[in-house]
Design a protein around this motif. Sequence first.
Motif, PDB file in Angstrom:
ATOM      1  N   SER A   1      45.788  22.515   3.555  1.00 25.01           N
ATOM      2  CA  SER A   1      46.964  21.651   3.439  1.00 25.01           C
ATOM      3  C   SER A   1      48.154  22.167   4.235  1.00 25.01           C
ATOM      4  O   SER A   1      49.067  21.394   4.550  1.00 25.01           O
ATOM      5  CB  SER A   1      47.347  21.484   1.968  1.00 25.01           C
ATOM      6  N   LYS A   2      48.175  23.458   4.583  1.00 26.39           N
ATOM      7  CA  LYS A   2      49.275  24.011   5.377  1.00 26.39           C
ATOM      8  C   LYS A   2      48.826  24.407   6.780  1.00 26.39           C
ATOM      9  O   LYS A   2      49.514  25.156   7.469  1.00 26.39           O
ATOM     10  CB  LYS A   2      49.886  25.213   4.657  1.00 26.39           C
ATOM     11  N   PHE A   3      47.693  23.872   7.210  1.00 25.29           N
ATOM     12  CA  PHE A   3      47.220  24.148   8.563  1.00 25.29           C
ATOM     13  C   PHE A   3      48.054  23.380   9.576  1.00 25.29           C
ATOM     14  O   PHE A   3      48.329  22.195   9.405  1.00 25.29           O
ATOM     15  CB  PHE A   3      45.754  23.752   8.707  1.00 25.29           C
ATOM     16  N   SER A   4      48.454  24.066  10.645  1.00 26.63           N
ATOM     17  CA  SER A   4      49.247  23.421  11.700  1.00 26.63           C
ATOM     18  C   SER A   4      48.908  23.987  13.075  1.00 26.63           C
ATOM     19  O   SER A   4      49.744  24.024  13.960  1.00 26.63           O
ATOM     20  CB  SER A   4      50.744  23.600  11.423  1.00 26.63           C
ATOM     21  N   GLY A   5      47.679  24.456  13.245  1.00 21.23           N
ATOM     22  CA  GLY A   5      47.275  25.055  14.510  1.00 21.23           C
ATOM     23  C   GLY A   5      47.110  24.035  15.618  1.00 21.23           C
ATOM     24  O   GLY A   5      47.017  22.823  15.382  1.00 21.23           O
ATOM     25  N   THR A   6      47.105  24.526  16.837  1.00 18.84           N
ATOM     26  CA  THR A   6      46.917  23.677  18.014  1.00 18.84           C
ATOM     27  C   THR A   6      45.434  23.379  18.200  1.00 18.84           C
ATOM     28  O   THR A   6      44.602  24.285  18.253  1.00 18.84           O
ATOM     29  CB  THR A   6      47.468  24.365  19.269  1.00 18.84           C
ATOM     30  N   ILE A   7      45.115  22.100  18.320  1.00 17.19           N
ATOM     31  CA  ILE A   7      43.729  21.667  18.453  1.00 17.19           C
ATOM     32  C   ILE A   7      43.374  21.481  19.924  1.00 17.19           C
ATOM     33  O   ILE A   7      44.102  20.848  20.687  1.00 17.19           O
ATOM     34  CB  ILE A   7      43.498  20.354  17.688  1.00 17.19           C
ATOM     35  N   SER A   8      42.240  22.021  20.320  1.00 13.28           N
ATOM     36  CA  SER A   8      41.767  21.926  21.698  1.00 13.28           C
ATOM     37  C   SER A   8      41.056  20.599  21.934  1.00 13.28           C
ATOM     38  O   SER A   8      40.606  19.934  20.998  1.00 13.28           O
ATOM     39  CB  SER A   8      40.806  23.085  21.986  1.00 13.28           C
ATOM     40  N   THR A   9      40.945  20.220  23.220  1.00 13.49           N
ATOM     41  CA  THR A   9      40.186  19.023  23.588  1.00 13.49           C
ATOM     42  C   THR A   9      38.734  19.339  23.929  1.00 13.49           C
ATOM     43  O   THR A   9      37.948  18.408  24.172  1.00 13.49           O
ATOM     44  CB  THR A   9      40.821  18.328  24.798  1.00 13.49           C
ATOM     45  N   PHE A  10      38.345  20.607  23.930  1.00 20.29           N
ATOM     46  CA  PHE A  10      36.989  20.951  24.363  1.00 20.29           C
ATOM     47  C   PHE A  10      36.273  21.956  23.479  1.00 20.29           C
ATOM     48  O   PHE A  10      35.132  22.320  23.734  1.00 20.29           O
ATOM     49  CB  PHE A  10      36.992  21.470  25.812  1.00 20.29           C
ATOM     50  N   GLU A  11      36.915  22.418  22.402  1.00 21.41           N
ATOM     51  CA  GLU A  11      36.253  23.311  21.462  1.00 21.41           C
ATOM     52  C   GLU A  11      36.919  23.178  20.098  1.00 21.41           C
ATOM     53  O   GLU A  11      38.098  22.801  19.999  1.00 21.41           O
ATOM     54  CB  GLU A  11      36.312  24.762  21.934  1.00 21.41           C
TER      55      GLU A  11
END
Length: 337
Positions: free
Chosen positions: A169-179
């Motif tokens: 619920s507190k996740f805010s990481g940067t999401i990749s487009t390839f992994e």
Amino acid sequence: GTVRNIYGGFTSSDGGSATGNKVNISGGTVAPASGVGGTVYGGYISSATSAGGATGNSVTITGGSMGDVYGGFTNGTGKTTGNTVNLGDGEHSLAAGTTINGTIYGGNGTDTTGNTLNVKTNAAAANIKNFENLAFYVNSSALNAANPMLTLSSATNNLDWRKLTVDASKFSGTISTFEPYNLVLMQNAAGISFMKGTDDTYTLGGGVKSTTSGDFEFTIDTSSHAASATQVTAAGYKFKNHVASYSEATPHTEAWAGRTAAGNKVEKNKLTVTAGNITAAAYGGLVINNKPNATTGDAENNRIVVSGGNVQAAYGAKLLTKGGSATKNTAVITGGT
């Protein structure tokens, strides 16, 4: 400062109990003197004839140095259940130099009912024992995703896969487009077992599991996809409302804006490819469901725009599930090859 042992609550009474006590450690040292001590107890009963319980106690560690940690401990015949040990406060990393040199116990009794270990940041110990519940809290501000959340060194046994949970619920990481956003929740080179006696709780619990929070999901599995492994891992994707671009210098097999591995509905995502080399396919949305015997997963209102680069195939959305629908997805090519 330095103490030999620390107790949230202590009783030597034959009829006494140690219930609802708390220990908070943010610094200092709990170390043995003359070879005795170095242990943290949330609740402690010293009488060998006591039938009272050491229950409902909590230990929270945000710093310091110590040996073994017990949520509850009795020298008598009572229960040590319903105790909680927290590694971290859920908002910050452990203080520099924090060390847990021993084993973390929910209690010292064989009945583990309600004993819970909450892992809220990166931490290490020799082992964990006598916990019914194992919970990981993925808060991006409180952990280093490059390292395991919990690192252990002695073989860990008798865990219950059905009672392992992840709170994102507190996740805010940067999401990749390839992994995926990859996390190691728990690592032990000496082994981790989700066998409880003859019960394979990994299989009984349905194997790979998932958790969803807002637009994000994590699929949770062991490194061996079985009850005995050396890691518990989590792979995160954003499955909706993701506007992303791809222009990587290094070639990749696939790229996407929205993706699920747990059969969530992939919707309202957009991938723009402006440069780079995608050797298999690029997707506005990609639907996969890795749960055993699961067939569901839909895609709606996803979009891919290719304006440059080299893309082998482009999909507004693609479903790799036996059931599910692809609706109102769009692919646009204005350039590239």
